[in-house]
Design a protein around this motif. Structure first.
Motif, PDB file in Angstrom:
ATOM      1  N   ASP A 127      31.904  -9.540  13.628  1.00  0.00           N
ATOM      2  CA  ASP A 127      32.632  -8.240  14.034  1.00  0.00           C
ATOM      3  C   ASP A 127      32.059  -7.788  14.981  1.00  0.00           C
ATOM      4  O   ASP A 127      32.968  -6.841  15.831  1.00  0.00           O
ATOM      5  CB  ASP A 127      32.192  -7.214  12.542  1.00  0.00           C
ATOM      6  CG  ASP A 127      32.941  -7.818  11.112  1.00  0.00           C
ATOM      7  OD1 ASP A 127      34.140  -8.212  11.477  1.00  0.00           O
ATOM      8  OD2 ASP A 127      32.194  -7.926  10.199  1.00  0.00           O
ATOM      9  N   THR A 128      30.669  -7.747  15.272  1.00  0.00           N
ATOM     10  CA  THR A 128      30.127  -7.290  16.860  1.00  0.00           C
ATOM     11  C   THR A 128      29.062  -8.236  16.834  1.00  0.00           C
ATOM     12  O   THR A 128      28.820  -8.861  16.002  1.00  0.00           O
ATOM     13  CB  THR A 128      29.756  -5.926  16.445  1.00  0.00           C
ATOM     14  OG1 THR A 128      28.342  -6.019  15.690  1.00  0.00           O
ATOM     15  CG2 THR A 128      30.612  -4.647  16.210  1.00  0.00           C
ATOM     16  N   LEU A 129      28.714  -8.329  18.022  1.00  0.00           N
ATOM     17  CA  LEU A 129      27.940  -9.318  18.398  1.00  0.00           C
ATOM     18  C   LEU A 129      26.481  -9.123  17.954  1.00  0.00           C
ATOM     19  O   LEU A 129      25.898 -10.232  17.462  1.00  0.00           O
ATOM     20  CB  LEU A 129      27.378  -9.006  20.045  1.00  0.00           C
ATOM     21  CG  LEU A 129      26.707 -10.330  20.620  1.00  0.00           C
ATOM     22  CD1 LEU A 129      27.623 -11.444  20.541  1.00  0.00           C
ATOM     23  CD2 LEU A 129      26.390 -10.184  22.135  1.00  0.00           C
ATOM     24  N   HIS A 130      26.371  -8.044  17.415  1.00  0.00           N
ATOM     25  CA  HIS A 130      24.801  -8.005  16.391  1.00  0.00           C
ATOM     26  C   HIS A 130      24.989  -8.288  15.187  1.00  0.00           C
ATOM     27  O   HIS A 130      23.960  -7.859  14.383  1.00  0.00           O
ATOM     28  CB  HIS A 130      24.160  -6.569  16.874  1.00  0.00           C
ATOM     29  CG  HIS A 130      24.762  -5.601  16.715  1.00  0.00           C
ATOM     30  ND1 HIS A 130      25.153  -4.658  15.530  1.00  0.00           N
ATOM     31  CD2 HIS A 130      25.434  -4.605  17.558  1.00  0.00           C
ATOM     32  CE1 HIS A 130      25.725  -3.854  15.669  1.00  0.00           C
ATOM     33  NE2 HIS A 130      26.132  -3.751  17.083  1.00  0.00           N
ATOM     34  N   ASP A 131      26.226  -8.594  14.775  1.00  0.00           N
ATOM     35  CA  ASP A 131      26.340  -8.798  13.190  1.00  0.00           C
ATOM     36  C   ASP A 131      26.136 -10.194  12.877  1.00  0.00           C
ATOM     37  O   ASP A 131      26.065 -11.161  13.922  1.00  0.00           O
ATOM     38  CB  ASP A 131      27.904  -8.259  12.795  1.00  0.00           C
ATOM     39  CG  ASP A 131      27.925  -6.825  12.715  1.00  0.00           C
ATOM     40  OD1 ASP A 131      27.063  -6.147  12.019  1.00  0.00           O
ATOM     41  OD2 ASP A 131      28.960  -6.458  12.958  1.00  0.00           O
ATOM     42  N   ARG A 132      26.306 -10.567  11.656  1.00  0.00           N
ATOM     43  CA  ARG A 132      26.255 -11.906  11.401  1.00  0.00           C
ATOM     44  C   ARG A 132      27.488 -12.863  11.616  1.00  0.00           C
ATOM     45  O   ARG A 132      28.654 -11.982  11.586  1.00  0.00           O
ATOM     46  CB  ARG A 132      25.903 -12.148   9.725  1.00  0.00           C
ATOM     47  CG  ARG A 132      24.376 -11.760   9.417  1.00  0.00           C
ATOM     48  CD  ARG A 132      24.197 -11.570   8.083  1.00  0.00           C
ATOM     49  NE  ARG A 132      22.699 -11.339   7.609  1.00  0.00           N
ATOM     50  CZ  ARG A 132      21.759 -11.954   7.438  1.00  0.00           C
ATOM     51  NH1 ARG A 132      22.039 -13.318   7.944  1.00  0.00           N
ATOM     52  NH2 ARG A 132      20.438 -11.606   7.265  1.00  0.00           N
ATOM     53  N   ASP A 133      27.495 -13.959  11.691  1.00  0.00           N
ATOM     54  CA  ASP A 133      28.734 -14.837  11.501  1.00  0.00           C
ATOM     55  C   ASP A 133      29.583 -14.612  10.289  1.00  0.00           C
ATOM     56  O   ASP A 133      28.702 -14.621   9.236  1.00  0.00           O
ATOM     57  CB  ASP A 133      28.377 -16.163  11.997  1.00  0.00           C
ATOM     58  CG  ASP A 133      27.684 -16.541  13.239  1.00  0.00           C
ATOM     59  OD1 ASP A 133      27.684 -15.840  14.048  1.00  0.00           O
ATOM     60  OD2 ASP A 133      27.399 -17.764  13.452  1.00  0.00           O
ATOM     61  N   PHE A 134      30.601 -14.434  10.378  1.00  0.00           N
ATOM     62  CA  PHE A 134      31.775 -14.448   9.323  1.00  0.00           C
ATOM     63  C   PHE A 134      32.363 -15.953   9.463  1.00  0.00           C
ATOM     64  O   PHE A 134      33.091 -16.240   8.251  1.00  0.00           O
ATOM     65  CB  PHE A 134      32.449 -13.086   9.142  1.00  0.00           C
ATOM     66  CG  PHE A 134      33.463 -13.130  10.194  1.00  0.00           C
ATOM     67  CD1 PHE A 134      34.771 -13.868  10.284  1.00  0.00           C
ATOM     68  CD2 PHE A 134      33.322 -12.027  11.003  1.00  0.00           C
ATOM     69  CE1 PHE A 134      35.595 -13.369  11.061  1.00  0.00           C
ATOM     70  CE2 PHE A 134      34.225 -12.083  11.999  1.00  0.00           C
ATOM     71  CZ  PHE A 134      35.591 -12.617  11.952  1.00  0.00           C
ATOM     72  N   ALA A 135      32.406 -16.567  10.452  1.00  0.00           N
ATOM     73  CA  ALA A 135      32.891 -17.788  10.685  1.00  0.00           C
ATOM     74  C   ALA A 135      32.271 -18.593  11.681  1.00  0.00           C
ATOM     75  O   ALA A 135      31.796 -17.853  12.807  1.00  0.00           O
ATOM     76  CB  ALA A 135      34.582 -17.959  10.521  1.00  0.00           C
ATOM     77  N   ALA A 136      32.417 -19.793  11.687  1.00  0.00           N
ATOM     78  CA  ALA A 136      31.704 -20.462  12.952  1.00  0.00           C
ATOM     79  C   ALA A 136      32.364 -21.843  12.752  1.00  0.00           C
ATOM     80  O   ALA A 136      32.776 -22.396  11.908  1.00  0.00           O
ATOM     81  CB  ALA A 136      30.238 -20.658  13.164  1.00  0.00           C
ATOM     82  N   ALA A 137      32.436 -22.824  13.973  1.00  0.00           N
ATOM     83  CA  ALA A 137      32.993 -24.023  13.980  1.00  0.00           C
ATOM     84  C   ALA A 137      32.192 -24.818  15.346  1.00  0.00           C
ATOM     85  O   ALA A 137      32.127 -24.157  16.546  1.00  0.00           O
ATOM     86  CB  ALA A 137      34.373 -24.068  14.212  1.00  0.00           C
ATOM     87  N   ALA A 138      32.155 -26.037  15.116  1.00  0.00           N
ATOM     88  CA  ALA A 138      31.304 -26.754  16.121  1.00  0.00           C
ATOM     89  C   ALA A 138      32.447 -27.287  16.998  1.00  0.00           C
ATOM     90  O   ALA A 138      33.667 -27.475  16.631  1.00  0.00           O
ATOM     91  CB  ALA A 138      30.816 -28.025  15.410  1.00  0.00           C
ATOM     92  N   MET A 139      32.155 -27.594  18.137  1.00  0.00           N
ATOM     93  CA  MET A 139      32.964 -27.955  19.359  1.00  0.00           C
ATOM     94  C   MET A 139      32.475 -29.620  19.211  1.00  0.00           C
ATOM     95  O   MET A 139      31.595 -30.082  19.979  1.00  0.00           O
ATOM     96  CB  MET A 139      32.851 -27.781  20.718  1.00  0.00           C
ATOM     97  CG  MET A 139      33.026 -26.065  20.738  1.00  0.00           C
ATOM     98  SD  MET A 139      32.693 -25.749  22.541  1.00  0.00           S
ATOM     99  CE  MET A 139      33.016 -23.611  22.215  1.00  0.00           C
TER     100      MET A 139
END
Length: 566
Positions: A127-139
């Protein structure tokens, strides 16, 4: 990234005036007569100098072409209208296929040493840079080694990559020199250049011209080559700044952090950041430091020290033609690919890897001019496929953020995690990066059924069918099949003595033993062979010993469009 202004198509028998150069430089008018799509030069004055290849544009694609040509025996002249290499980060992903090409040029280790560690090969949504990830993916192919390649792709900024490419060749590079017009003769192209530093004009005659001058290509516009595709998708601004953001990112590294207020990307391993987001309406009066600080979030309490600002347009198009006689479009001049997925620069690098060996063959006499025609036949369909994939990437990335905003607007607490609408391989696209196949006269089929380009997906399945990139297989402990490829054709076979007797001039050819352990994967019997082009794609395959005759000579003659000796 530069914007694009689509050129106006030229009509047959239309007189097209040249345009005047900048203030302080004598204006010259060059008249081109366009007839049946080929420009003619009625009265261009004699050239001041001659070169075999003129490269227009000093970005990664033009610099890579210069290095490849020199490695393969041709020194080119490169001109770049800006006075220096770009100071902006711009493209930030060098994928595994590009790193294979740079390994061939002896540059992979240097590029990797200047790049981020593999753990930065991820994208994160917050949501902002200092929030936790709500999604992530590897390249995939960036974040960890893969069995399909001897190298890893890297996350690195374009302004860190370009000096390495500039130092990879000795051919002349002239900064502050702009091509303002060009005209084609039967055996050459005459380019009108202006040196902005000296206020001088110069005419250069080249056997061939490579237009690597970006999405807003002067060369493409002068030739009247139109484009197809969505066109301008959005206007963005990149802000390069310094700030201490380690408290939120050091333990969860990424190549890019997508937030509701724009995207943040670390620039260099030693520090520096970039923010990019939609260009505000009153950009000329924007307080960029305040804008970036607010984008970090109200509770961040971080002041951004702004260093540079660049406005750009995200374009999506493919040129209707990649070739006009002796003039060839490469990189963004041929196709502008949206940034999501990191496909744009890498597609351009693959363009020149496909093209440069063909130019060398024609210039050195072991290939006919028809070989250059296969460049467009092989690369244009792939450009359309890549564009579709990149547009899909863009839509899916925006969908993730839109979905998150909708959840927050409901007034309910948003979920801690959102399931991404793609697999972990989506942003890697190994099928597109490593698995493409070429269909042209420079590929001889062997009766196998290659997949259509539209069938290329995110997964890559190694295959030795003609037209495909040669699969990575270890020949020795540290030497890949891809390392056997160079400034020559490579013949891989479990029976080198037989095939060495087939070797014949004038083509540069190396015969390499293929370990028996790899023959089944390559679809070969004990006396079969693969003929691999200098760009690493398989040009021909003999499943076993061919009939009596000169199959290798016949294959090379057909693939290169050369005239067999009488």
């Amino acid at each position: 990234m530069a914007g694009v202004e689509t050129g106006v198509p030229l009509q047959a028998d239309t007189l097209v005036p040249g345009f005047s150069v900048g203030k302080g430089v004598a204006a010259t008018v060059v008249v081109l007569l366009v007839e049946r799509g080929v420009s003619r030069e009625p009265d261009m004055p004699a050239a001041d100098s001659e070169v075999e290849v003129l490269i227009v544009g000093g970005g990664p694609v033009g610099l890579t072409a210069r290095a490849l040509l020199e490695r393969w025996g041709v020194r080119a002249l490169l001109v770049e209208k800006h006075g220096e290499l770009s100071p902006f980060p711009r493209s930030r992903l060098v994928n595994a296929r590009s790193m294979e090409i740079y390994r061939q040029l002896g540059l992979a280790a240097t590029i990797t040493a200047n790049a981020f560690a593999p753990e930065f090969g991820r994208i994160r949504f917050r949501d902002t840079l200092h929030d936790r990830d709500f999604a992530a993916a590897a390249m995939v192919g960036i974040n960890a080694p893969i069995a399909e390649s001897p190298v890893l792709g890297v996350v690195t900024s374009q302004d860190r990559l370009e000096p390495t490419l500039l130092g990879a060749a000795d051919g002349q590079v002239r900064f502050g020199v702009e091509l303002i017009d060009l005209a084609e003769r039967a055996d050459s192209v005459v380019a009108l250049l202006v040196d902005h530093r000296r206020g001088e004009e110069r005419r250069v005659r080249a056997r061939y011209v490579l237009a690597a001058d970006g999405a807003n290509s002067t060369v493409r516009q002068r030739l009247g080559i139109d484009t197809t595709g969505p066109g301008a998708m959005a206007a963005f601004t990149t802000v390069v700044f310094d700030a201490d953001l380690n408290r939120w990112c050091a333990h969860q590294p990424a190549g890019v952090y997508f937030t509701a207020h724009g995207s943040f990307a670390p620039l260099y391993p030693e520090g520096g950041w970039a923010w990019f987001g939609p260009t505000p309406e009153d950009a000329a009066r924007a307080d960029w430091s305040d804008l970036v600080s607010r984008a970090l979030g109200p509770s961040a309490e971080v002041r951004a020290d702004v260093l540079r600002v660049q406005h750009w347009v995200m374009n999506a198009f493919v040129a209707e033609r990649f070739r006009h006689g002796r003039i060839l479009l490469v990189g963004d001049a041929a196709h502008a690919i949206p940034v999501f997925g990191g496909l744009g620069m890498n597609t351009g690098i693959a363009d020149v890897h496909n093209l440069c060996w063909k130019l060398v063959g024609v210039l050195r006499g072991w290939a006919g001019p028809s070989l250059i025609e296969t460049y467009e036949a092989e690369r244009q369909p792939l450009a359309h496929l890549t564009l579709r994939q990149a547009v899909a990437n863009t839509q899916l990335a925006l969908h993730v953020q839109s979905r998150r905003r909708e959840q927050r607007l409901t007034g309910e607490a948003p979920p801690a995690q959102i399931e991404l609408p793609w697999s972990d391989r989506f942003f890697a696209q190994l099928g597109l990066v490593l698995g493409v196949t070429y269909h042209s006269g420079a590929v001889l089929t062997d009766g196998s059924e290659p997949p259509e380009l539209s069938d290329v997906g995110t997964d890559y399945v190694p295959t030795a069918e003609p037209g495909h990139r040669m699969p990575h297989l270890w020949l020795t402990h540290h030497r890949s099949t891809l390392d056997a490829v160079g400034e020559w054709f490579t013949l891989l076979t479990p029976d080198p003595p037989y095939w060495k007797r087939q070797a014949t001039a004038p083509w540069p050819l190396h015969v390499e033993p293929l370990p028996d352990a790899h023959t089944d994967l390559c679809g070969l019997g004990p006396h079969g062979a693969l003929l691999i082009r200098p760009d690493g794609h398989i040009g021909a395959r003999w499943r076993d010993r061919p009939p009596i005759g000169s199959p290798l000579h016949q294959a090379l003659t057909a693939m290169t469009g050369s005239t067999p000796p009488a």
